[in-house]
Design an enzyme around this catalytic site. Structure first.
Site: not given
Ligand SMILES: CC(=O)SCCNC(=O)CCNC(=O)[C@H](O)C(C)(C)COP(=O)(O)OP(=O)(O)OC[C@H]1O[C@@H](n2cnc3c(N)ncnc32)[C@H](O)[C@@H]1OP(=O)(O)O
Length: 406
Positions: A85-86, A92-93, A96-97, A120-121, A125, A406
């Site tokens: 969760a972010v 998008r900063r 997660l990375s 979740s989507e 990943y 999980f």
């Molecule tokens: C295993 C699990 O628990 S799955 C559950 C995942 N969590 C959720 O869905 C909860 C709601 N969403 C979130 O909390 C956040 O949006 C997350 C965790 C999905 C993404 O976290 P962020 O910190 O925004 O990701 P981060 O900035 O590191 O993104 C890395 C790259 O992935 C891409 N990306 C991240 N999430 C998504 C997404 N949902 N759809 C498309 N691209 C994505 C970013 O654009 C970025 O691309 P770039 O490197 O080309 O710029």
């Protein structure tokens, strides 16, 4: 200002688990009841807790859950990633990375060559090297008429097991059978109680409490299910069914399809090679209504993952692996596999196959063949027959499958 570096990744102390849960529920748009929150709290106390902090504020969270994962021929230490969760203010900063980089560090430090998650989507990943490693099909049985089968069902007695007795009675059976398929992991008593036998279910839609039916003594199979009565929409939702033999499986399916005041059996995420799909006499009555990838896997240490599974046939191939995040995995490696074992070492010679680490993860437990990935333009085959040779060596009798979320 560079927003991508304006946070620090570190362990979330136990005293801040409630903050981590608040963040997770915010990101997932959830408001679980108190008893569920208590279960989550208990679970996170026993896991690694990756936090991303902006100053003192927790803006990113991920659970790192250690467990053993069944792979062909045995088990490998794995790290599950969950509760990712972010904060909506920090998406998008690169938060997660940053947490994924920390996950890789933890896997390396603890000797866990594989990381795994439920996404979740789908889109999130792959860029981090996760590939779909198990899959399943959704099956629906029209149970308004008796289930028609091409084989005789086991006629030993069926009995309902009190959920309180399930971990002790069924747990050992589950443990004994789970390594027959790759993609499964151990189920603790806490997981039995919190995830499989909870009185109410988060997705329950009015379903009743869990019911567990077992066949034979000693147990030759069992099913976990919930029901919702009412003509004409009564439903049996099957959560899990395991059986020793086709006849035992047939007895359990026939039982599920015979429960009064129900008209449909719905089973989500069954193995795509479930024998039911072959021994059902009427495939209009037993229909596949969907399917999807289940577990996503990341080969954090490709060498340990390759050397840690069994191989069905000999293969001697040079793989050129692409891995933008783990340089130690990248480049050419010679895979020398036989049914007795395997070595996987850096190599100089020309590559037979070029493969992205996420696609290698999809092949590793047998979910997808290298040949299919060549035909999809995702694996480069430089030596004719190399993909077929790899597939013969990777082959497993049963398709990998995961029941545990999980
Ligand atoms: C295993 C699990 O628990 S799955 C559950 C995942 N969590 C959720 O869905 C909860 C709601 N969403 C979130 O909390 C956040 O949006 C997350 C965790 C999905 C993404 O976290 P962020 O910190 O925004 O990701 P981060 O900035 O590191 O993104 C890395 C790259 O992935 C891409 N990306 C991240 N999430 C998504 C997404 N949902 N759809 C498309 N691209 C994505 C970013 O654009 C970025 O691309 P770039 O490197 O080309 O710029």
């Amino acid at each position: 200002m560079d927003h991508r570096s304006a946070f620090e990744v570190r362990e979330v102390p136990e005293s801040q688990i409630d903050r981590a849960l608040d963040l997770a529920y915010l990101a997932f748009h959830e408001k679980p009841p108190d008893d569920r929150r208590k279960q989550h709290h208990e679970q996170l106390r026993e896991s690694g807790r990756i936090g991303a902090y902006d100053g003192d504020s927790l803006v990113g969270f991920a659970e790192a859950l250690p467990f053993d994962l069944s792979v062909p021929g045995g088990e490998l230490p794995c790290m599950g990633l969950s509760f990712v969760a972010v904060a909506p203010t920090h998406r998008r900063r690169g938060v997660l990375s940053g947490m994924i980089a920390d996950l890789h560090r933890r896997c390396a430090a603890e000797g866990r060559p594989i990381a795994a998650l439920w996404a979740s989507e789908d889109i999130i990943y792959g860029r981090f090297g996760f590939g779909a490693a198990t899959d399943g099909v959704n099956v629906e049985i029209d149970s308004r008429t008796p289930l028609r089968l091409r084989i005789d069902a086991d006629d030993r007695p069926l009995r309902l097991v009190d959920p309180a007795d399930v971990p002790a009675l069924i747990g050992p059976y589950y443990e004994a059978t789970r390594t027959a398929r790759a993609g499964r992991f151990e189920r603790t008593e806490t997981r039995w109680r919190n995830e499989w036998l909870a009185a109410t279910d988060e997705d329950d839609g009015g379903l009743g409490p869990p019911r567990v039916v077992a066949l034979g003594d000693p147990i030759a199979g069992y099913a976990v299910y919930r029901t919702k009565g009412g003509d004409p929409h009564g439903l049996v939702r099957l959560d899990e069914l395991e059986a020793d033999t086709p006849a035992a499986a047939a007895a359990l399916w026939r039982y599920l399809a015979s429960i009064d005041l129900t008209a449909t059996v719905r089973a989500w995420g069954r193995p795509s090679d479930d024998p039911l799909l072959l021994f059902a006499a009427d495939r209009d009555q037993v229909r596949v209504v969907g399917g999807a990838p289940l577990l996503r896997v990341r080969l954090v240490d490709v060498r340990a993952a390759m050397e840690g599974r069994s191989w069905a046939a000999a293969a001697d191939l040079v793989l050129d692996v692409r891995d933008g995040l783990r340089p130690e995995n990248a480049g050419r490696h010679r895979l020398t596999a036989t049914p007795e074992g395997c070595t996987y070492r850096p190599a100089d010679g020309p590559a037979d196959l070029t493969v992205d680490v996420r696609d290698l993860a999809s092949c590793h437990m047998g979910c997808v063949t290298a040949g299919a990935l060549v035909r999809a333009g995702l694996i480069g085959e430089h030596t004719p027959g190399a993909a077929a040779a790899l597939d013969a060596a990777l082959r497993t009798d049963l398709r990998p499958h995961t029941v545990e979320t999980f």
